[in-house]
Design a protein around this motif. Sequence first.
Motif, PDB file in Angstrom:
ATOM      1  N   VAL A  29     -11.009  13.442  -2.571  1.00 37.07           N
ATOM      2  CA  VAL A  29     -12.361  13.797  -2.110  1.00 37.07           C
ATOM      3  C   VAL A  29     -13.227  12.541  -2.036  1.00 37.07           C
ATOM      4  CG1 VAL A  29     -14.471  15.060  -2.686  1.00 37.07           C
ATOM      5  CG2 VAL A  29     -12.239  16.159  -2.983  1.00 37.07           C
ATOM      6  N   ALA A  30     -13.121  11.678  -3.059  1.00 34.04           N
ATOM      7  CA  ALA A  30     -13.903  10.443  -3.084  1.00 34.04           C
ATOM      8  C   ALA A  30     -13.523   9.522  -1.922  1.00 34.04           C
ATOM      9  CB  ALA A  30     -13.689   9.726  -4.418  1.00 34.04           C
ATOM     10  N   LEU A  31     -12.237   9.476  -1.586  1.00 28.30           N
ATOM     11  CA  LEU A  31     -11.802   8.658  -0.451  1.00 28.30           C
ATOM     12  C   LEU A  31     -12.357   9.195   0.867  1.00 28.30           C
ATOM     13  CD1 LEU A  31      -8.095   8.002  -1.515  1.00 28.30           C
ATOM     14  CD2 LEU A  31      -9.901   6.288  -1.298  1.00 28.30           C
ATOM     15  N   LEU A  32     -12.381  10.514   1.019  1.00 23.89           N
ATOM     16  CA  LEU A  32     -12.956  11.111   2.228  1.00 23.89           C
ATOM     17  C   LEU A  32     -14.458  10.838   2.314  1.00 23.89           C
ATOM     18  CD1 LEU A  32     -11.119  14.577   2.393  1.00 23.89           C
ATOM     19  CD2 LEU A  32     -10.769  12.595   3.876  1.00 23.89           C
ATOM     20  N   CYS A  33     -15.156  10.951   1.182  1.00 30.24           N
ATOM     21  CA  CYS A  33     -16.594  10.680   1.180  1.00 30.24           C
ATOM     22  C   CYS A  33     -16.870   9.226   1.534  1.00 30.24           C
ATOM     23  CB  CYS A  33     -17.191  11.022  -0.183  1.00 30.24           C
ATOM     24  SG  CYS A  33     -17.286  12.801  -0.515  1.00 30.24           S
ATOM     25  N   SER A  34     -16.036   8.327   1.050  1.00 28.27           N
ATOM     26  CA  SER A  34     -16.175   6.920   1.398  1.00 28.27           C
ATOM     27  C   SER A  34     -15.899   6.689   2.877  1.00 28.27           C
ATOM     28  CB  SER A  34     -15.213   6.085   0.544  1.00 28.27           C
ATOM     29  OG  SER A  34     -15.294   4.722   0.881  1.00 28.27           O
ATOM     30  N   VAL A  39     -20.481   9.770   3.176  1.00 24.90           N
ATOM     31  CA  VAL A  39     -21.220  10.931   2.679  1.00 24.90           C
ATOM     32  C   VAL A  39     -21.315  10.833   1.159  1.00 24.90           C
ATOM     33  CG1 VAL A  39     -21.187  13.458   2.423  1.00 24.90           C
ATOM     34  CG2 VAL A  39     -20.546  12.407   4.598  1.00 24.90           C
ATOM     35  N   PRO A  40     -22.501  11.011   0.580  1.00 20.39           N
ATOM     36  CA  PRO A  40     -22.624  10.970  -0.885  1.00 20.39           C
ATOM     37  C   PRO A  40     -21.759  12.027  -1.570  1.00 20.39           C
ATOM     38  CG  PRO A  40     -24.780  10.781   0.134  1.00 20.39           C
ATOM     39  CD  PRO A  40     -23.819  11.119   1.235  1.00 20.39           C
ATOM     40  N   HIS A  41     -21.302  11.713  -2.762  1.00 24.41           N
ATOM     41  CA  HIS A  41     -20.403  12.591  -3.513  1.00 24.41           C
ATOM     42  C   HIS A  41     -20.994  12.838  -4.901  1.00 24.41           C
ATOM     43  CE1 HIS A  41     -16.105  13.149  -5.384  1.00 24.41           C
ATOM     44  NE2 HIS A  41     -16.779  14.285  -5.330  1.00 24.41           N
ATOM     45  N   VAL A  42     -21.336  14.093  -5.172  1.00 21.29           N
ATOM     46  CA  VAL A  42     -21.880  14.513  -6.462  1.00 21.29           C
ATOM     47  C   VAL A  42     -20.806  15.325  -7.183  1.00 21.29           C
ATOM     48  CG1 VAL A  42     -23.679  15.847  -7.639  1.00 21.29           C
ATOM     49  CG2 VAL A  42     -24.213  14.584  -5.529  1.00 21.29           C
ATOM     50  N   VAL A  43     -20.574  15.024  -8.450  1.00 18.81           N
ATOM     51  CA  VAL A  43     -19.548  15.744  -9.214  1.00 18.81           C
ATOM     52  C   VAL A  43     -20.209  16.561 -10.318  1.00 18.81           C
ATOM     53  CG1 VAL A  43     -17.439  15.579 -10.571  1.00 18.81           C
ATOM     54  CG2 VAL A  43     -17.883  13.905  -8.760  1.00 18.81           C
ATOM     55  N   GLU A  51     -23.258  13.552   9.508  1.00 17.66           N
ATOM     56  CA  GLU A  51     -24.674  13.205   9.578  1.00 17.66           C
ATOM     57  C   GLU A  51     -25.565  14.354   9.117  1.00 17.66           C
ATOM     58  OE1 GLU A  51     -25.621  11.802  13.450  1.00 17.66           O
ATOM     59  OE2 GLU A  51     -24.379   9.992  13.281  1.00 17.66           O
ATOM     60  N   LYS A  52     -25.066  15.580   9.141  1.00 10.68           N
ATOM     61  CA  LYS A  52     -25.832  16.741   8.691  1.00 10.68           C
ATOM     62  C   LYS A  52     -25.567  17.074   7.229  1.00 10.68           C
ATOM     63  CE  LYS A  52     -27.999  19.319  10.738  1.00 10.68           C
ATOM     64  NZ  LYS A  52     -29.478  19.388  10.779  1.00 10.68           N
ATOM     65  N   THR A  53     -24.676  16.312   6.600  1.00  9.70           N
ATOM     66  CA  THR A  53     -24.272  16.615   5.232  1.00  9.70           C
ATOM     67  C   THR A  53     -25.053  15.766   4.236  1.00  9.70           C
ATOM     68  OG1 THR A  53     -22.030  17.160   5.999  1.00  9.70           O
ATOM     69  CG2 THR A  53     -22.323  16.733   3.640  1.00  9.70           C
ATOM     70  N   VAL A  54     -25.784  16.424   3.358  1.00  7.68           N
ATOM     71  CA  VAL A  54     -26.515  15.728   2.300  1.00  7.68           C
ATOM     72  C   VAL A  54     -25.527  15.116   1.318  1.00  7.68           C
ATOM     73  CG1 VAL A  54     -28.139  16.003   0.370  1.00  7.68           C
ATOM     74  CG2 VAL A  54     -28.521  17.233   2.519  1.00  7.68           C
ATOM     75  N   CYS A  55     -24.552  15.932   0.896  1.00  2.45           N
ATOM     76  CA  CYS A  55     -23.546  15.454  -0.040  1.00  2.45           C
ATOM     77  C   CYS A  55     -22.404  16.454  -0.128  1.00  2.45           C
ATOM     78  CB  CYS A  55     -24.130  15.235  -1.444  1.00  2.45           C
ATOM     79  SG  CYS A  55     -24.700  16.752  -2.261  1.00  2.45           S
TER      80      CYS A  55
END
Length: 303
Positions: free
Chosen positions: A179-184, A188-192, A156-160
Amino acid sequence: RRIGGLGGVGNVGGGEREGRIFSSIVRERHFGLAHGIGRSGDVSAVQPKAVGSSLLLEISRLLALDAIQIAGFATAKHTAMLPVATGMSLTLVMRAIHEERPLADEVVFLRVDQKSCIKSIRTAGLQPIVVSGTIQGDEVVTDLKFLEAHLQARSEKTVCVLSNTSCFAPRSPDSLVKVALLCSKYKVPHVVNNAYGVQSRKCCHLLDAASRMGRVDITVQSVDKNFMVPVSGCLLAARDRKLVMLTCQAYPGRASGTAMLDVAITLLSMGRSIWRKLLDRREESYERLKVGVLVPVTCVLLA
């Protein structure tokens, strides 16, 4: 105005707004396109007073989308051209995400030793949480255990999460699918940061797989590193349109059209066939480099 005010004549086009250029050299350099791109509320918006620039912006965007799909990122469906390089583009992306997640203030940065990444986070007014890699054989790879523990505790504190497709050896591309699976999993949004990756089929295929199997919100690509143009801008690419548009709307005011003009000219000059040949040539050059490095080293070790 006098002509436009005559009965029955209607509006008469008078060129681009604020299109005064003193130097003929400057005018020729920019093909008379003085307005730039965008409007005050959206750097990707069509400007009715500058139809030529707006049309070229759309052409460059679509050409770049086609190029990145040919390279292997087939799930990319939306693109935009920003008039700033990779670091500032990342800042704009993170500010746009932060508007959607105002209670978060941390960016989980999967470490690469490149200063602009850290500076982009801090310029966005956010706190970098640096996740160093782990050594696996002769490579430095993503520390997935630490990443999951952090997301589990502080999603909840993580922007991305800011991951990377390429950097200097011995750093390997991040494990994008995992990483994408963990973000899902932790929402949490995932920026590459895909600054160098469009020219690499391997990087683009990694992005495509990660986007299909997990969460990849947006990728940021340098136009000069990938399309052989002067340093001038960045390409955003994503499967979903929302974050691309929010990022464009985060840019204040109009902007230089240099990047979109250079990209449009270059990709029209290349065409699909030359772009594919360049991708092939890069892979062939890598194989020659690998053989050229490994053979001498092997001979030294055997001597």
